[in-house]
Structure formats: C-alpha cells, structure tokens
Write a protein that holds these residues in place. Structure first.
Motif, PDB file in Angstrom:
ATOM      1  N   ILE A 118       0.914  -1.669  -0.253  1.00 36.45           N
ATOM      2  CA  ILE A 118       0.261  -0.248  -0.072  1.00 36.45           C
ATOM      3  C   ILE A 118       0.927   1.259  -0.106  1.00 36.45           C
ATOM      4  O   ILE A 118       2.160   1.719   0.843  1.00 36.45           O
ATOM      5  N   PHE A 119       0.151   2.144  -0.892  1.00 41.31           N
ATOM      6  CA  PHE A 119       1.507   3.343  -1.271  1.00 41.31           C
ATOM      7  C   PHE A 119       0.125   4.555  -0.542  1.00 41.31           C
ATOM      8  O   PHE A 119      -0.694   4.516  -0.801  1.00 41.31           O
ATOM      9  N   VAL A 120       1.094   5.569   0.315  1.00 42.98           N
ATOM     10  CA  VAL A 120       0.516   6.900   0.190  1.00 42.98           C
ATOM     11  C   VAL A 120       1.300   7.511  -0.311  1.00 42.98           C
ATOM     12  O   VAL A 120       2.284   7.870  -0.465  1.00 42.98           O
ATOM     13  N   PRO A 121       0.930   8.515  -0.772  1.00 45.82           N
ATOM     14  CA  PRO A 121       1.873  10.499  -0.814  1.00 45.82           C
ATOM     15  C   PRO A 121       2.771  10.676  -0.324  1.00 45.82           C
ATOM     16  O   PRO A 121       2.418  10.346   1.298  1.00 45.82           O
ATOM     17  N   CYS A 122       3.731  11.605  -1.120  1.00 40.32           N
ATOM     18  CA  CYS A 122       4.676  12.283   0.474  1.00 40.32           C
ATOM     19  C   CYS A 122       4.541  13.215  -0.251  1.00 40.32           C
ATOM     20  O   CYS A 122       4.803  13.204  -1.651  1.00 40.32           O
ATOM     21  N   GLU A 123       4.952  14.022   0.343  1.00 42.92           N
ATOM     22  CA  GLU A 123       5.056  16.256  -0.068  1.00 42.92           C
ATOM     23  C   GLU A 123       6.658  15.693  -1.211  1.00 42.92           C
ATOM     24  O   GLU A 123       7.668  15.201  -1.100  1.00 42.92           O
ATOM     25  N   ASP A 124       6.066  16.243  -2.230  1.00 43.09           N
ATOM     26  CA  ASP A 124       6.264  16.319  -3.813  1.00 43.09           C
ATOM     27  C   ASP A 124       7.581  15.389  -3.822  1.00 43.09           C
ATOM     28  O   ASP A 124       8.397  15.286  -5.241  1.00 43.09           O
ATOM     29  N   GLY A 125       6.726  14.257  -4.042  1.00 44.33           N
ATOM     30  CA  GLY A 125       7.608  13.132  -3.848  1.00 44.33           C
ATOM     31  C   GLY A 125       9.234  12.276  -3.234  1.00 44.33           C
ATOM     32  O   GLY A 125       9.936  12.078  -3.300  1.00 44.33           O
ATOM     33  N   ILE A 126       9.398  13.465  -2.458  1.00 43.44           N
ATOM     34  CA  ILE A 126      10.929  13.772  -1.941  1.00 43.44           C
ATOM     35  C   ILE A 126      10.887  12.570  -0.693  1.00 43.44           C
ATOM     36  O   ILE A 126      10.143  12.426  -0.151  1.00 43.44           O
ATOM     37  N   SER A 127      11.525  11.521  -1.398  1.00 45.70           N
ATOM     38  CA  SER A 127      11.958  10.947  -0.065  1.00 45.70           C
ATOM     39  C   SER A 127      13.686  10.427  -0.174  1.00 45.70           C
ATOM     40  O   SER A 127      14.054  10.797  -0.368  1.00 45.70           O
ATOM     41  N   HIS A 128      13.776   9.792   1.537  1.00 46.63           N
ATOM     42  CA  HIS A 128      15.807   9.464   1.901  1.00 46.63           C
ATOM     43  C   HIS A 128      16.336  10.729   1.734  1.00 46.63           C
ATOM     44  O   HIS A 128      17.192  11.509   1.202  1.00 46.63           O
TER      45      HIS A 128
END
Length: 417
Positions: free
Chosen positions: A373-383
């Motif tokens: 299950i994915f949920v959104p993250c702001e601006d697609g930014i991770s790591h």
C-alpha cells in the motif's frame, strides 16, 4: 463489524513523531543507521509498545523482529505486516517506520474493538533495509527468504570494520529463532510512495501490483592518459569523453523504453582526475529498471551494444560487469485485490501502480502471498530530511492495511476449512 473498524490516526501520528525523536536531525529528519545504538533504541521502543499491546515478540538470527497478536486458530500461519526502522544518513521520518507503526496501529485498533481474528496478526521489523551501513541492502528479508547467504550477511563489515554479527550481539538483537523458519500466511507492507505520482494525480492510495526489475552494472572505460596541451585532438583516446557518451546513452535508453523505464548513472570515478591530463580511465555505475522482464532485457541489450559502438568509434577499451539482478516481482493477485477493496470500501481515491523502489516486500513475496500500500509523500521526496507526509493520508493507508489484513486473516481461515 469489520467494515466499521477504523484506526486511530492521531495515535498513529503521535507514535511516528515519538519514534522520530530517536536519531532526530536538525533539518527535521532522522539518522538511525542499522545496528547502531539509535537503531537499538528504536527497536526497544517498538518492542515495548508491542508487549504493552499484548503481543509476544521473537527475534531471529539476523535481527528480524516478529510481534504476534494471537488469533482464534493458532495453527494458522499469521498474516504479517511490517517494514524497517533503520534510515539513510539523512533520512526522513516516514520511510520504513510508517509501515512498522501502521502495523502496530492495526494491532492497537483491533484491541480497542475487542476484535479477534481467525489467524494471528504479526508486525515485523526487517533488519538493514537501507543498506547504508552494511551492504547489501534488505539483507534481513533477503536472508530470510534465502536470496542472500546468511553467514555472508552476518560477516559483512561497515567502514569501521565492525561486522553485522558483532553489532547485532552488541545491541542485543542477535536472536535465537532460525532465520527463514518463521511462517507467514500473507504479507502486506504500507509505505510512502517515494515518488510524485499519487500527489500529482490527487490519489490517496497506491495499490501496488509489484516491483520493477532491476539490473546494476559497473562499467570501466580505458583510454590513454596524455598531456592536455601538446596532444592533438585527433590523436586523443579520452576515456571521459567516451564515458560521457555512454552516460548520455543510458539516459536515452530510459526514454526509449517508456512507459515505466528508468535508467540512471549514479557514481563516477575519473582517473587521474587532473585538470591538465587527458583522462585515461573512467569507472561508473548504471542502474536499469523496468517492470517487464522482456523490456528490461531489451534495455540491457541496448546498453551493451551502444557502449560497444561508442568505445569502438573512440578507440577505447571497455568492460562491463553486471553486479546485481532483481527480476520484476508481481505481487499476489488476491493480496492486491484485498488492498483495492480496502480502498474502495473506505471511499479513498486510488490507482494501481508499480513500485519503483526496492522494499522488503519484494523478497518476502518469494515465500508468501504479498501486497503493498502506498500513500503520497510531499513533492515525491524521500531519502531526504525534508521528507513529509500528511497525517490524513497516513491514516488512510493504515485503514486500508487494516481492511486487507482482516480479509486475508479470515480468508485463510475459510481456506483451512
């Protein structure tokens, strides 16, 4: 009763924020490298929370943690969820830990409702998902399914020469349970998307159908070092120029094999790296990804043929080594459907999608039916320390996780007769 069950979104958020204090960085992220004192602190907090929720906790020989909430039928294999607690050196507050604490919130919500599942429910913490301190990444889940040799993983050393075995022993998480013997009836993993698609399309839930195939390469281009002044342009064998053309080729392959292809050069070493010397040798990495095996094979062929032509035209020598391959990984259709039904019944907008990143779920899928299950993250930014996710989205993903796990726990019971 099942359709009326909902998680406590505030409790989930508060738990995430409390866990985020462990290894907190000045920019709002976390640094909890695998098997450090901070990793131990996060593990200890998770174990305490699980025991307070009535779970029994076991640890295996590579430090994977399993917290079990009993079901009516203890003979059934548990329905498991989870992710990881370790982070990148400049990581965010949600990558990995959301999947762990969403699982804990499922347990807590079932306790609040007095709801007893047929099969047991478990929450797992997989060791060293990020691979920032010990390589390879995901060796907790990889060793669990036999993809990696257990002893090699335990003997892996960090840059200070400390082995994973030594550090597991030191922090108290070299467990007695044999690695890979823990039964799993079905597995779900909730995660932030780590990309921009859900946010861009204003969707709340990503129903993940599988993971991209990946191929990693190391390429060495060899020419001839020479003085930057006296050497005529026509007589040069410039390894950096050849490598630059190959790097542009990699980028072009990513566009040529759309949709869903990704092609990246992430590391470059130029020798001798002097301003007035023509480069004699360049080493660089290539990361190719595609969810379709045939298309990924086509990307591989295009890379090899294109590099061969570039090297020949520039009178350069070259070598390519494929150092790691992960085939495209489709998830179990029943688990994918359970996630989709959970989103539909809760009234959340959703889309089916393929995971572009690696996750423990990709390895667990080799031994158990799996969904994500994915949920959104702001601006697609991770790591990244500025990684962010909205409380409402995190709550929604956890509600879908609860619904999918309940469906599979009770389907398992029906199938068992």
């Amino acid at each position: 009763m099942e359709k009326n069950l909902r998680v406590d979104g505030k409790r989930l958020w508060d738990s995430l924020m409390e866990m985020a204090r462990i290894g907190a960085t000045e920019k709002g992220g976390v640094c909890r490298l695998a098997l450090t004192d901070l990793d131990r602190e996060s593990r200890d907090l998770f174990v305490r929370w699980c025991e307070e929720a009535g779970c029994s906790v076991t640890v295996d020989g590579i430090g994977n943690i399993f917290a079990r909430r009993p079901g009516r039928n203890g003979a059934l294999k548990p329905v498991v969820t989870g992710s990881h607690l370790d982070s990148q050196p400049t990581g965010g507050k949600f990558d990995g830990v959301y999947g762990v604490l969403a699982g804990l919130e499922v347990v807590r919500s079932l306790n609040d409702a007095g709801y007893e599942t047929e099969a047991p429910i478990e929450v797992a913490v997989w060791t060293n998902e990020e691979g920032s301190r010990f390589a390879p990444a995901t060796f907790g889940s990889g060793a669990f399914v036999g993809a990696f040799d257990l002893e090699k993983c335990l003997e892996t050393k960090d840059i200070d020469g400390k082995s994973a075995r030594e550090e597991l022993e030191r922090i108290g998480y070299l467990g007695p349970e044999p690695v890979g013997r823990h039964p799993i009836g079905a597995y779900f993993e909730a995660h932030i998307e780590q990309g921009p698609i859900l946010e861009a399309e204003d969707k709340t839930i990503g129903v993940v159908t599988g993971g991209q195939g990946q191929r990693w390469y190391e390429i060495t281009v060899t020419g001839q070092e020479a003085h930057a002044g006296p050497t005529p342009m026509a007589r040069r064998r410039n390894a950096l120029v050849g490598a630059a053309r190959m790097i542009e080729l990699v980028n072009r392959i990513g566009f040529d094999f759309q949709p869903d292809a990704c092609a990246t050069v992430g590391m470059i070493l130029n020798r001798p790296n002097s301003r007035n010397v023509i480069p004699g040798q360049v080493w660089f990495t290539v990361d190719l990804r595609h969810p379709d095996e045939a298309r990924l094979a086509g990307m591989n062929d295009a890379l090899r043929e294109g590099c061969r032509e570039i090297a020949a035209a520039a009178a350069l020598d070259w070598e390519i080594e494929e150092i790691w391959t992960l085939p495209p990984t489709p998830f179990d259709s029943a688990c994918v459907d359970a996630v989709e039904r959970g989103a539909q019944e809760a009234g959340y907008s959703y889309r089916r999608m393929v995971s572009g990143a690696g996750h423990d779920a990709l390895y667990v899928s080799r031994v158990a039916p799996t969904g994500m299950i994915f949920v959104p993250c702001e601006d697609g930014i991770s790591h990244n320390e500025i990684e962010n996710a909205a409380p409402d989205d995190l709550e929604a993903g956890c509600n879908v996780l609860l619904a999918a796990m309940l469906e599979r726990a009770n389907v398992t019971a029906d199938e068992a007769g």
